[in-house]
Design an enzyme around this catalytic site. Structure first.
Site, PDB file in Angstrom:
ATOM      1  N   GLU A 333      10.724  12.601  49.327  1.00  0.00           N
ATOM      2  CA  GLU A 333      10.735  14.048  49.071  1.00  0.00           C
ATOM      3  C   GLU A 333      11.939  14.679  49.774  1.00  0.00           C
ATOM      4  O   GLU A 333      12.749  15.365  49.152  1.00  0.00           O
ATOM      5  CB  GLU A 333       9.431  14.647  49.593  1.00  0.00           C
ATOM      6  CG  GLU A 333       9.355  16.159  49.488  1.00  0.00           C
ATOM      7  CD  GLU A 333       8.158  16.746  50.211  1.00  0.00           C
ATOM      8  OE1 GLU A 333       7.805  17.898  49.914  1.00  0.00           O
ATOM      9  OE2 GLU A 333       7.573  16.061  51.091  1.00  0.00           O
ATOM     10  N   HIS A 334      12.052  14.466  51.077  1.00  0.00           N
ATOM     11  CA  HIS A 334      13.177  14.961  51.882  1.00  0.00           C
ATOM     12  C   HIS A 334      14.010  13.782  52.368  1.00  0.00           C
ATOM     13  O   HIS A 334      13.459  12.777  52.824  1.00  0.00           O
ATOM     14  CB  HIS A 334      12.686  15.712  53.128  1.00  0.00           C
ATOM     15  CG  HIS A 334      11.776  16.858  52.861  1.00  0.00           C
ATOM     16  ND1 HIS A 334      12.222  18.133  52.605  1.00  0.00           N
ATOM     17  CD2 HIS A 334      10.416  16.929  52.835  1.00  0.00           C
ATOM     18  CE1 HIS A 334      11.186  18.945  52.428  1.00  0.00           C
ATOM     19  NE2 HIS A 334      10.081  18.223  52.566  1.00  0.00           N
TER      20      HIS A 334
END
Length: 440
Positions: A333-334
């Protein structure tokens, strides 16, 4: 006493162990069965069910709670809110709006792909959207900003917020202030699965919407799955996850500082430091216990659980290429790239929801105020999905126009195609009959 930190030495492995690529998985079957009668009650009873569930689930004790936040509640929120925080919210809103305005496509484009044949797209906003703002673990005006601003920039005709009420029957002040600063005046006090049902079906007070966005509890996720035929639920956002990717150029204690960011969300999060530097790995593991000792106890416990469990920790690879390969296989995601030449490393990264370059771009900045959207694909969905954006609140219609001069060169090809596929009606529509009718 701090939990041991998971350490995964892959320097002698030719393949990535599949277990390291797995996220926490929640079996929603039991929750789904609990949610079904809640959804049905909202469908049949409307407001009465929402008020009952506010009492049962949100522990609301106010006897006269209005389902819609009143103008007086907005005014009271501003009156008691920290002026410095209002300044920060305004700063973040301005950045996020600027980014999404730059992202917004032109309303229509057409290109002449051959003489007399014009094709293109027309982009229009959807009619309505409900932005879900959770409250279970605190107040989240950042979610208000990230969900509502792109919808407003896209030009959605009706943007509403649904959020759980507090025991006093009110919306938290941060949500009210952020909404007002953005220009949202419709906030409805219904969270959980009942809130999703309310905007899917509509009640006497809560408007029916055609789409819902925003993160939520497993009950919200289960309700979205059950109501996917009644409302567009978008891409479900799961537990937080992050990878901090480094080479030997960074201070390991700084990498550890950023590793904590997403790991403190909850025990179901995932977070890895991925590096080819034994020094960085060692420094990070030495720094983590010091940081945990300085944190609020529950957040420290969450981070320790993640970084000491099966879905987090430190991954040591044989070289930088292997570290990047891990990132692409994981599709986080990040992603923070803390290498000597982060822009060069970026060129080798193919799968990540958000990519942050350099030691001055920690996830915290991106979560709140850099501008790009922080509602991101999780659970490996970054392989095929994208961050929430203006396009999620718009629909695209294809456009074409053929001139009379260009038509004769196209018709025979189309007639031949239709005949091959067995569609007589298609073929006749571009046959000599059409040419004859056009001249009558």
């Amino acid at each position: 006493m701090s939990q041991p930190i998971s350490f995964h030495d892959l320097r002698h492995d030719d393949a990535i162990p599949p277990a390291l690529l797995r996220r926490t998985e929640t079996d929603l079957s039991a929750i789904t069965e609990q949610v079904k009668p809640i959804i049905e009650a909202v469908r049949q009873e409307g407001d009465a069910a929402l008020l009952r569930f506010a009492h049962d689930f949100d522990k609301v004790r106010a006897q006269d709670m209005s389902l819609r936040a009143t103008p007086e509640e907005f005014e009271a929120a501003f009156a008691d809110f920290d002026p410095a925080m209002i300044e920060t919210l305004s700063f973040a809103i301005d950045n996020i709006r600027r980014f999404h305005e730059a992202q917004k496509p032109e309303e229509m484009w057409m290109k002449e792909i051959r003489p007399g044949v014009w094709t293109g797209d027309r982009m229009l906003p959807i009619d309505s959207v409900a932005c879900y703002v959770p409250r279970g673990k605190g107040a989240f005006p950042s979610v208000v900003n990230m969900t509502c601003i792109p919808a407003m920039v896209a030009g959605v005709k009706r943007v509403v917020i649904i959020t759980p009420p507090g025991p006093d029957g009110k919306v938290d002040a941060g949500t009210l202030v952020a909404a007002k600063l953005i220009g949202i005046t419709e906030i409805y006090k219904c969270g959980g699965s009942q809130g999703v049902a309310a905007v899917a079906y509509g009640t006497q007070t809560v408007p029916k919407c055609i789409k819902i966005v925003g993160p939520g509890s497993p009950y919200v996720v289960a309700a979205k799955r059950l109501l996917a035929q009644a409302i567009d639920t978008g891409t479900p956002a799961g537990p937080s996850e992050a990878i901090i990717l480094t080479d030997d150029s960074v201070n390991g204690a700084l990498a550890a500082l950023d590793l904590i960011i997403e790991s403190e969300h909850g025990p179901d999060s995932s977070a890895y430091l991925v590096t080819n530097s034994e020094r960085v790995a060692k420094e990070a593991m030495e720094a983590l216990p010091r940081y945990w000792a300085q944190m609020e106890p529950q957040r420290a416990e969450f981070s320790q659980t993640v970084l000491g469990g099966a879905h987090g920790g430190v991954v040591l690879t044989k070289d930088e290429a292997a570290a990047v390969a891990f990132v692409n296989a994981y599709a986080p995601e990040h992603l923070e790239i803390l290498t000597k030449e982060p822009h060069a490393t970026l060129g080798r990264v193919t799968n990540a929801g958000e990519i942050l370059l350099g030691v001055h771009t920690p996830v915290t900045l991106a979560n709140y105020l850099l501008g790009p959207n922080a509602v991101l694909p999780t659970n490996g969905m970054a392989r095929t999905s994208s961050p929430l954006c203006v396009f999620d609140f718009m629909k695209r219609a294809s456009i074409a126009h053929v001139t009379g001069a260009a038509y004769p060169a196209l018709a025979p090809h189309a007639e031949r195609f239709a005949t091959y596929e067995g569609f007589n009606g298609h073929a006749r529509a571009v046959s000599a009959l059409r040419a004859k009718l056009l001249t009558e």
